[in-house]
Design a protein around this motif. Sequence first.
Motif, PDB file in Angstrom:
ATOM      1  N   ASN A  56      17.980  33.646  36.653  1.00 22.55           N
ATOM      2  CA  ASN A  56      18.275  34.647  37.585  1.00 22.55           C
ATOM      3  C   ASN A  56      19.241  34.640  37.642  1.00 22.55           C
ATOM      4  OD1 ASN A  56      15.390  35.716  37.252  1.00 22.55           O
ATOM      5  ND2 ASN A  56      14.870  34.246  38.968  1.00 22.55           N
ATOM      6  N   LEU A  57      20.094  33.947  37.422  1.00 21.31           N
ATOM      7  CA  LEU A  57      21.521  34.196  38.459  1.00 21.31           C
ATOM      8  C   LEU A  57      22.254  34.431  36.868  1.00 21.31           C
ATOM      9  CD1 LEU A  57      23.674  34.174  39.982  1.00 21.31           C
ATOM     10  CD2 LEU A  57      23.747  31.240  39.190  1.00 21.31           C
ATOM     11  N   VAL A  58      23.523  34.895  37.346  1.00 18.14           N
ATOM     12  CA  VAL A  58      24.523  36.106  35.899  1.00 18.14           C
ATOM     13  C   VAL A  58      26.282  35.274  36.985  1.00 18.14           C
ATOM     14  CG1 VAL A  58      25.886  37.759  34.468  1.00 18.14           C
ATOM     15  CG2 VAL A  58      22.926  37.296  34.587  1.00 18.14           C
ATOM     16  N   VAL A  59      26.638  35.141  35.982  1.00 22.79           N
ATOM     17  CA  VAL A  59      28.615  35.249  36.949  1.00 22.79           C
ATOM     18  C   VAL A  59      29.070  36.312  36.167  1.00 22.79           C
ATOM     19  CG1 VAL A  59      30.356  33.527  37.157  1.00 22.79           C
ATOM     20  CG2 VAL A  59      27.974  32.780  37.909  1.00 22.79           C
ATOM     21  N   LEU A  60      29.716  37.074  36.992  1.00 21.72           N
ATOM     22  CA  LEU A  60      30.629  38.056  36.070  1.00 21.72           C
ATOM     23  C   LEU A  60      32.678  37.731  36.392  1.00 21.72           C
ATOM     24  CD1 LEU A  60      29.003  41.177  36.643  1.00 21.72           C
ATOM     25  CD2 LEU A  60      28.608  39.801  34.584  1.00 21.72           C
ATOM     26  N   ASP A  61      32.889  37.267  35.765  1.00 21.87           N
ATOM     27  CA  ASP A  61      33.829  37.240  35.885  1.00 21.87           C
ATOM     28  C   ASP A  61      35.270  38.418  35.248  1.00 21.87           C
ATOM     29  OD1 ASP A  61      36.644  36.236  36.627  1.00 21.87           O
ATOM     30  OD2 ASP A  61      36.316  34.914  34.201  1.00 21.87           O
ATOM     31  N   PRO A  62      35.411  39.426  36.607  1.00 26.46           N
ATOM     32  CA  PRO A  62      36.201  40.988  35.542  1.00 26.46           C
ATOM     33  C   PRO A  62      38.053  39.857  35.870  1.00 26.46           C
ATOM     34  CG  PRO A  62      35.253  40.882  37.949  1.00 26.46           C
ATOM     35  CD  PRO A  62      35.202  39.912  37.754  1.00 26.46           C
ATOM     36  N   ALA A  63      38.464  40.443  34.867  1.00 25.08           N
ATOM     37  CA  ALA A  63      39.629  39.698  34.187  1.00 25.08           C
ATOM     38  C   ALA A  63      40.588  40.104  35.207  1.00 25.08           C
ATOM     39  CB  ALA A  63      40.196  39.600  32.835  1.00 25.08           C
ATOM     40  N   HIS A  64      42.001  39.235  35.330  1.00 27.18           N
ATOM     41  CA  HIS A  64      43.523  39.748  36.290  1.00 27.18           C
ATOM     42  C   HIS A  64      42.843  40.082  37.519  1.00 27.18           C
ATOM     43  CE1 HIS A  64      44.839  39.861  32.075  1.00 27.18           C
ATOM     44  NE2 HIS A  64      44.123  40.724  31.430  1.00 27.18           N
ATOM     45  N   GLY A  65      43.781  40.604  37.878  1.00 24.37           N
ATOM     46  CA  GLY A  65      43.562  40.626  39.701  1.00 24.37           C
ATOM     47  C   GLY A  65      44.290  40.573  40.350  1.00 24.37           C
ATOM     48  N   GLY A  66      44.490  41.436  41.452  1.00 25.64           N
ATOM     49  CA  GLY A  66      46.039  41.356  42.138  1.00 25.64           C
ATOM     50  C   GLY A  66      47.484  41.473  41.316  1.00 25.64           C
ATOM     51  N   GLN A  67      48.337  40.097  41.762  1.00 25.35           N
ATOM     52  CA  GLN A  67      49.865  40.189  41.102  1.00 25.35           C
ATOM     53  C   GLN A  67      49.227  41.005  39.560  1.00 25.35           C
ATOM     54  OE1 GLN A  67      52.355  37.090  42.267  1.00 25.35           O
ATOM     55  NE2 GLN A  67      50.790  37.151  44.338  1.00 25.35           N
ATOM     56  N   ASP A  68      48.089  40.142  38.882  1.00 22.16           N
ATOM     57  CA  ASP A  68      48.061  40.194  37.699  1.00 22.16           C
ATOM     58  C   ASP A  68      47.444  41.851  37.003  1.00 22.16           C
ATOM     59  OD1 ASP A  68      46.988  39.427  34.874  1.00 22.16           O
ATOM     60  OD2 ASP A  68      46.315  38.172  35.448  1.00 22.16           O
ATOM     61  N   LYS A  69      48.073  41.835  36.820  1.00 18.56           N
ATOM     62  CA  LYS A  69      47.679  43.508  36.406  1.00 18.56           C
ATOM     63  C   LYS A  69      46.724  43.350  34.783  1.00 18.56           C
ATOM     64  CE  LYS A  69      50.569  46.207  39.198  1.00 18.56           C
ATOM     65  NZ  LYS A  69      51.415  46.865  39.558  1.00 18.56           N
ATOM     66  N   GLY A  70      47.437  42.566  33.862  1.00 17.58           N
ATOM     67  CA  GLY A  70      46.697  42.542  32.617  1.00 17.58           C
ATOM     68  C   GLY A  70      47.383  44.183  32.225  1.00 17.58           C
ATOM     69  N   ALA A  71      46.435  44.133  30.507  1.00 17.24           N
ATOM     70  CA  ALA A  71      47.009  44.882  29.893  1.00 17.24           C
ATOM     71  C   ALA A  71      47.242  46.574  30.706  1.00 17.24           C
ATOM     72  CB  ALA A  71      46.850  45.422  29.043  1.00 17.24           C
ATOM     73  N   ASP A  72      48.128  47.541  29.730  1.00 24.17           N
ATOM     74  CA  ASP A  72      48.024  48.769  30.787  1.00 24.17           C
ATOM     75  C   ASP A  72      47.556  49.486  29.668  1.00 24.17           C
ATOM     76  OD1 ASP A  72      49.024  51.378  31.787  1.00 24.17           O
ATOM     77  OD2 ASP A  72      50.767  51.697  30.851  1.00 24.17           O
ATOM     78  N   LEU A  73      46.259  50.632  30.235  1.00 19.38           N
ATOM     79  CA  LEU A  73      45.271  51.163  29.171  1.00 19.38           C
ATOM     80  C   LEU A  73      45.498  52.602  30.290  1.00 19.38           C
ATOM     81  CD1 LEU A  73      42.228  49.000  30.310  1.00 19.38           C
ATOM     82  CD2 LEU A  73      43.959  48.721  28.483  1.00 19.38           C
ATOM     83  N   ASN A  74      46.586  53.390  28.840  1.00 19.93           N
ATOM     84  CA  ASN A  74      47.388  54.215  29.232  1.00 19.93           C
ATOM     85  C   ASN A  74      47.418  54.539  30.769  1.00 19.93           C
ATOM     86  OD1 ASN A  74      47.460  55.884  26.977  1.00 19.93           O
ATOM     87  ND2 ASN A  74      45.229  56.422  27.155  1.00 19.93           N
ATOM     88  N   GLY A  75      48.422  54.054  31.437  1.00 18.41           N
ATOM     89  CA  GLY A  75      48.607  54.298  32.921  1.00 18.41           C
ATOM     90  C   GLY A  75      48.416  53.278  33.939  1.00 18.41           C
ATOM     91  N   GLU A  76      46.803  52.992  33.671  1.00 18.60           N
ATOM     92  CA  GLU A  76      46.411  52.251  34.151  1.00 18.60           C
ATOM     93  C   GLU A  76      45.568  50.658  34.649  1.00 18.60           C
ATOM     94  OE1 GLU A  76      41.315  52.734  36.625  1.00 18.60           O
ATOM     95  OE2 GLU A  76      42.319  54.722  34.603  1.00 18.60           O
ATOM     96  N   PRO A  77      45.636  49.713  35.248  1.00 17.95           N
ATOM     97  CA  PRO A  77      45.769  48.564  35.270  1.00 17.95           C
ATOM     98  C   PRO A  77      44.833  47.970  34.714  1.00 17.95           C
ATOM     99  CG  PRO A  77      45.655  48.802  37.222  1.00 17.95           C
ATOM    100  CD  PRO A  77      45.938  50.133  36.369  1.00 17.95           C
TER     101      PRO A  77
END
Lengths: 245, 214
Positions: A36-57
């Motif tokens: 019954n358990l699922v772990v989600l890992d939303p990548a990046h975060g904090g100083q690591d903004k990841g890719a620039d998606l039309n102005g939204e990190p």
Amino acid sequence: MNLSGSQTVRRLVLLLIAAWTCPAIGQSGLPYMNRNLVVLDPAHGGQDKGADLNGEPEKDVTLDLATDLRAALTARGFTVVSTREADLPASAPLLTNEQRAGTANHLRPAACLVIHATMQGNGVHLFTSALAAPVTAYDPSTPIPWEDAQSIYLLQSQRLVNSAGLALVHAKMPVLISRANLRPLDNMTCPAIALEVAPLTQEGKKTAVTDSGYIQHVADLLAGAIQSWRDAELPRPAPAGGVTP
Amino acid sequence: MIPRYQRIAFWVLAGAILLMAAFTIHARQRVHERIAQANDAMPYVAPVNAQTESVTLELANDADGSILSALRDVALPQEPSMRAKALLERLFAEYSQPDSMHPLRAGPKVDDVFLLKAPTAPASSDLDSAGMIAVVNLRSSFADTHPSGIEVETLTIQSIIGTLHANLPQITEVRFLVDGQQRETLAGHADLLRTYPAVDTSFQPTAPTENPPQ
């Protein structure tokens, strides 16, 4: 050999503790997984903004998708743990890939989802690890190398990605299934897939990857796919007392 | 009253300064254009004494996530590490073309390719036949401007590995550096810390099926 009553009770208690603490071997020959358990890992975060998606990190889009996915999975009876619940403060140290994989591995979840977003491609990209499948069956007494931890779960991960891909295809969503070497995916000891949401171009209509309706739709489809995969792969154990006539 | 010869000298010097400034601006423009042309990454220029040969490039396609083999005629140096670098420069020249299916920004991308004997190779074997590790030293200007995403980064990595494997079969493993340093990812996603096995990376994604994989 005659045992006194207290010795028998003591042995029984020890046996129960051992059975409870030792990882149980599931039907697939793999360690126990909490169905019954699922772990989600939303990548990046904090100083690591990841890719620039039309102005939204990218870090914000991955968090939005994780939030929607958590709600959809919770509505289907899952317990959901996320490696990050909100954006990390800029001053906070980065959440390392080892920490993300460690969170998942300690919980023994039924499924792990690493969430990314991109401006490249169309629709949803799904990945399993590109590690080579192990040549021998899983042996609990053999240590699993951290770098290749995902390799013993490859078959379950491929079935999970197939289930998720089918759900998206049935909803006429462009989907691409591939393999990639990606941290923390390669280090996870659970059926794990990486999900990368790209802008959607369908029937001449373009939908941005930041579109909340699109993200919500993908989350709903994936939650349904995870539920049907879980029910097929990890069926609910039969009641201990057997079926009551 | 300023003497006449001083006024003439002043205007002559002022004119010379203007001419020198114009010449400097013109020369700067010419050098800029020359450097831009050198960075255009157009097809590899054949060395005079090299033979043209047919090589296999593993070309990525962003649209369907595939990597397919393609043959190209290229003149390559004989020295293995120079050969590996020239192969990768040729591969990236394909990606710099306007009609590329995996478009990457033009410009230099590979600093060096080092070939080292793999630890598992027999001590007596020579470099041409032994199992070798190729260490591909990418430029940070390339990694920093590479499109970000799991799919697009993985295709670049797999395309490099497949091209090296197809043309230099003595390479058994591939590692990556960026400006001589280890780096976690190419552009935030694909793992660059891992030692990759040099294998055939040609790949055609499959659609999900009603029958789950066994």
